[in-house]
Enzyme design. Structure first.
Site, mmCIF file in Angstrom:
data_model
loop_
_atom_site.group_PDB
_atom_site.id
_atom_site.type_symbol
_atom_site.label_atom_id
_atom_site.label_comp_id
_atom_site.label_asym_id
_atom_site.label_seq_id
_atom_site.Cartn_x
_atom_site.Cartn_y
_atom_site.Cartn_z
ATOM 1 N NE ARG A 60 -0.407 1.530 3.677
ATOM 2 C CZ ARG A 60 0.778 2.080 3.874
ATOM 3 N NH1 ARG A 60 1.850 1.335 4.084
ATOM 4 N NH2 ARG A 60 0.929 3.388 3.844
ATOM 5 C CG ASP A 102 -3.304 8.050 -1.223
ATOM 6 O OD1 ASP A 102 -3.006 6.890 -1.537
ATOM 7 O OD2 ASP A 102 -3.261 8.464 -0.046
#
Length: 352
Positions: free
Chosen positions: A53, A242
């Site tokens: 991740r 992100d």
């Protein structure tokens, strides 16, 4: 960086020179377990199930996944199928799509027989560039920490961070953590407040990293940051992201927006660290970013060491994984090209 005292990246080539190894982050920090990826299916599962991740890291894994898929089927149809399989794993972090599109641009003009090797080489370049970008982010952010240290007469600089934007979330160094590592290595006293970051407790990964590097830190519940800022115990906030949109809105792990609001209320500078691969000028505002909704079981059940789950509620659950911090709440962006004060400056320095 180091894990168990050994220098390593978070992704590496296997002994065969083709497969790649990663840490199974579902097992950290309780156990250090490695897993090998050899196919686009395995890469997609690792991303979707969060064995790996972090925006830059899933981009790197996806790039290798596309190479694995092309080794099996290098045709245009095979390229399209692998691309879509990997793209669909997680919708919010822009690095994943950025890496897939970059590899596709390289291989599409090539004869099928040359595509897999070219994709694999491009994935390696993406990894090397990520390390260099994060190291440069560390240098840029170091100046900010050094300035606060000077104002405090050398007393520890207290930094609050949210989620894990460390080397486990990238190929090395991390984004938000890179300035912390550089400051610590430069002899600047600092202390890091690490949000637990429910529901997946990714702050535990940051705490794990900082402990490995010898950086003083404290693990805190997500809602403690406001009190600490109110008491003057936070000098700055550094988070990763992100996706940063054209207007400077920041999409990051759920809870980031609340930290930014508290920072603004208490005049604490709020910085966002990002490589250029996380900047998304094609998406105009945060309202246009797809927000991933994950399983409610992540919230309704607590997972402990060994994978045991304890159900804490049977009520309906909503589990948005990310939120949007408006650009107006961001003091500055820390990039490999330097510090940008706003969206216009960010676009300018990343265009150089």
């Amino acid at each position: 960086m180091k894990i168990a005292g050994t220098a390593t990246r978070s992704i590496w080539l296997g002994p065969d020179g083709w497969s790649v190894g990663i840490f199974d982050q579902r097992r950290l920090p309780w156990a250090i377990e490695r897993m090998t990826l050899r196919s686009d299916h395995e890469a997609a599962i690792a991303i979707a199930e969060m064995a790996t991740r972090g925006a830059p890291m899933i981009g790197a894994v996806a790039a290798y996944g596309l190479a694995f898929g092309l080794k099996v089927d290098p045709s245009d149809a095979g390229l399209a199928a692998s691309f879509e399989r990997l793209r669909a794993t997680r919708p919010t972090a822009v690095n994943l799509l950025w890496a897939l599109e970059r590899v596709r641009r390289v291989v599409q003009p090539l004869p099928p027989g040359e595509r897999a090797a070219a994709a694999h080489a491009e994935a390696g370049r993406i990894c090397d560039e990520d390390v260099a970008m994060n190291a440069a982010i560390g240098e840029a952010g170091l100046a900010l920490i050094r300035a606060i240290s000077a104002r405090k007469g050398g007393q520890p600089v207290n930094i609050l961070t949210h989620c894990n934007a460390g080397w486990l979330a990238t190929v090395d160094w991390g984004t938000a953590t890179a300035p912390m590592y550089r400051a610590h290595d430069a002899g600047i006293a600092l202390h890091v407040w690490v949000d637990e970051t429910r529901p997946r407790n990714q702050g535990a990964l940051t705490a794990f990293e900082l402990a490995e590097h010898g950086i003083p830190h404290s693990y805190i519940v997500d809602n403690a940051g406001g009190l600490l800022m109110q008491r003057g115990e936070v000098d700055m906030v550094i988070v990763g992201t992100d996706r940063v949109t054209a207007n400077g809105d920041v999409c990051n792990k759920i809870g980031t927006y609340l930290k930014a609001l508290a920072a603004r209320a208490h005049d604490v500078p709020f910085y966002v660290a990002l490589p250029s691969s996380t900047y998304d000028p094609a998406t105009l505002t945060g309202a246009d970013v797809p927000i991933e909704e994950r399983s409610g079981e992540e919230v309704s059940a607590v997972t402990g060491e060994g994978g045991q789950k304890v159900t804490v509620t049977r009520s309906p659950v909503r589990n948005p994984a990310f939120d949007i911090t408006p650009a107006a709440l961001v003091t500055g962006f820390i990039t490999e090209a330097g510090i940008a004060a706003d969206a216009k400056a960010l676009a300018a320095i990343l265009a150089r």
